[in-house]
Design a protein around this motif. Structure first.
Motif, short mmCIF file in Angstrom:
data_model
loop_
_atom_site.label_atom_id
_atom_site.label_comp_id
_atom_site.label_asym_id
_atom_site.label_seq_id
_atom_site.Cartn_x
_atom_site.Cartn_y
_atom_site.Cartn_z
N CYS A 1 0.83 -1.20 0.00
CA CYS A 1 0.00 0.00 0.00
C CYS A 1 0.87 1.25 0.00
O CYS A 1 0.60 2.20 -0.73
CB CYS A 1 -0.95 0.00 1.20
N GLU A 2 1.92 1.24 0.79
CA GLU A 2 2.83 2.39 0.84
C GLU A 2 3.58 2.54 -0.49
O GLU A 2 3.81 3.67 -0.94
CB GLU A 2 3.82 2.24 1.99
N ALA A 3 3.93 1.44 -1.11
CA ALA A 3 4.62 1.51 -2.40
C ALA A 3 3.72 2.09 -3.48
O ALA A 3 4.17 2.88 -4.31
CB ALA A 3 5.10 0.12 -2.81
N VAL A 4 2.44 1.73 -3.45
CA VAL A 4 1.48 2.21 -4.44
C VAL A 4 1.06 3.65 -4.16
O VAL A 4 0.94 4.45 -5.08
CB VAL A 4 0.24 1.29 -4.48
N ALA A 5 0.86 3.97 -2.88
CA ALA A 5 0.33 5.29 -2.51
C ALA A 5 1.07 5.83 -1.29
O ALA A 5 0.53 5.88 -0.18
CB ALA A 5 -1.17 5.19 -2.23
N PRO A 6 2.32 6.26 -1.44
CA PRO A 6 3.13 6.69 -0.29
C PRO A 6 2.62 7.95 0.41
O PRO A 6 2.97 8.19 1.56
CB PRO A 6 4.52 6.91 -0.89
N THR A 7 1.78 8.71 -0.25
CA THR A 7 1.23 9.90 0.41
C THR A 7 -0.03 9.56 1.20
O THR A 7 -0.54 10.40 1.94
CB THR A 7 0.88 11.00 -0.62
N LEU A 8 -0.51 8.32 1.07
CA LEU A 8 -1.76 7.92 1.72
C LEU A 8 -1.58 6.83 2.76
O LEU A 8 -2.45 6.62 3.61
CB LEU A 8 -2.77 7.47 0.66
N PHE A 9 -0.45 6.10 2.71
CA PHE A 9 -0.17 5.02 3.66
C PHE A 9 1.28 5.07 4.08
O PHE A 9 2.15 5.53 3.34
CB PHE A 9 -0.40 3.64 3.01
N ARG A 10 1.54 4.51 5.27
CA ARG A 10 2.93 4.28 5.68
C ARG A 10 2.95 3.06 6.57
O ARG A 10 1.99 2.77 7.29
CB ARG A 10 3.53 5.48 6.37
N VAL A 11 4.04 2.34 6.51
CA VAL A 11 4.26 1.23 7.42
C VAL A 11 4.97 1.82 8.62
O VAL A 11 6.06 2.38 8.50
CB VAL A 11 5.07 0.10 6.76
N ALA A 12 4.34 1.73 9.77
CA ALA A 12 4.86 2.34 11.00
C ALA A 12 6.05 1.54 11.54
O ALA A 12 6.39 0.46 11.04
CB ALA A 12 3.74 2.40 12.04
N ASP A 13 6.66 2.06 12.57
CA ASP A 13 7.82 1.41 13.18
C ASP A 13 7.51 0.01 13.70
O ASP A 13 8.40 -0.83 13.78
CB ASP A 13 8.36 2.27 14.33
N ASP A 14 6.24 -0.25 14.02
CA ASP A 14 5.86 -1.58 14.50
C ASP A 14 5.62 -2.56 13.36
O ASP A 14 5.25 -3.71 13.58
CB ASP A 14 4.64 -1.51 15.42
N GLY A 15 5.80 -2.11 12.10
CA GLY A 15 5.65 -2.99 10.95
C GLY A 15 4.23 -3.11 10.43
O GLY A 15 3.98 -3.90 9.53
N ILE A 16 3.32 -2.34 10.98
CA ILE A 16 1.91 -2.40 10.59
C ILE A 16 1.57 -1.12 9.83
O ILE A 16 1.98 -0.02 10.21
CB ILE A 16 1.01 -2.55 11.83
N THR A 17 0.77 -1.27 8.78
CA THR A 17 0.41 -0.10 7.98
C THR A 17 -0.59 0.78 8.70
O THR A 17 -1.38 0.31 9.51
CB THR A 17 -0.17 -0.53 6.61
N GLU A 18 -0.52 2.05 8.38
CA GLU A 18 -1.52 2.98 8.89
C GLU A 18 -1.88 3.97 7.79
O GLU A 18 -1.00 4.52 7.12
CB GLU A 18 -1.06 3.71 10.14
N PRO A 19 -3.17 4.14 7.57
CA PRO A 19 -3.60 5.15 6.59
C PRO A 19 -3.22 6.54 7.10
O PRO A 19 -3.29 6.81 8.30
CB PRO A 19 -5.11 4.99 6.55
N LEU A 20 -2.81 7.40 6.20
CA LEU A 20 -2.44 8.76 6.56
C LEU A 20 -3.59 9.74 6.40
O LEU A 20 -3.43 10.93 6.69
CB LEU A 20 -1.24 9.21 5.72
N VAL A 21 -4.73 9.26 5.93
CA VAL A 21 -5.91 10.09 5.77
C VAL A 21 -7.10 9.40 6.42
O VAL A 21 -7.17 8.18 6.48
CB VAL A 21 -6.23 10.35 4.27
N ASP A 22 -8.01 10.19 6.96
CA ASP A 22 -9.23 9.63 7.55
C ASP A 22 -10.30 9.42 6.51
O ASP A 22 -10.98 8.40 6.49
CB ASP A 22 -9.76 10.54 8.66
N THR A 23 -10.46 10.41 5.65
CA THR A 23 -11.48 10.35 4.61
C THR A 23 -10.81 10.41 3.25
O THR A 23 -9.88 11.20 3.04
CB THR A 23 -12.45 11.55 4.76
N VAL A 24 -11.26 9.58 2.34
CA VAL A 24 -10.68 9.51 1.01
C VAL A 24 -11.24 10.63 0.14
O VAL A 24 -12.46 10.73 -0.06
CB VAL A 24 -10.98 8.15 0.35
N ALA A 25 -10.38 11.47 -0.36
CA ALA A 25 -10.77 12.55 -1.28
C ALA A 25 -11.14 11.94 -2.62
O ALA A 25 -10.60 10.90 -3.03
CB ALA A 25 -9.63 13.54 -1.44
#
Length: 64
Positions: free
Chosen positions: A16-40
């Motif tokens: 997900c981070e590779a496809v959309a790095p401005t919208l997702f990131r893999v946190a330090d714990d190795g789990i992804t987190e969305p960077l947005v609450d609502t999808v534009a």
């Protein structure tokens, strides 16, 4: 519409981070987190691609 990440299912592949790095990131714990609450509207196609790219289906789109 919003994106939901299942933290129990996520294995931290980072697709997900590779496809959309401005919208997702893999946190330090190795789990992804969305960077947005609502999808534009402008990001819907990219979010859908990121959701589809998850090899363990840990992401889903949910109506707001």
């Amino acid at each position: 519409m919003r994106v939901v990440a299942d933290r129990e299912r996520c294995e931290g592949h980072g697709m997900c981070e590779a496809v959309a790095p401005t919208l997702f990131r893999v946190a330090d714990d190795g789990i992804t987190e969305p960077l947005v609450d609502t999808v534009a509207d402008a990001d819907r196609q990219l979010i859908a691609l990121a959701v589809d790219s998850c090899p363990v289906q840990a992401l889903r789109l949910q109506s707001s």
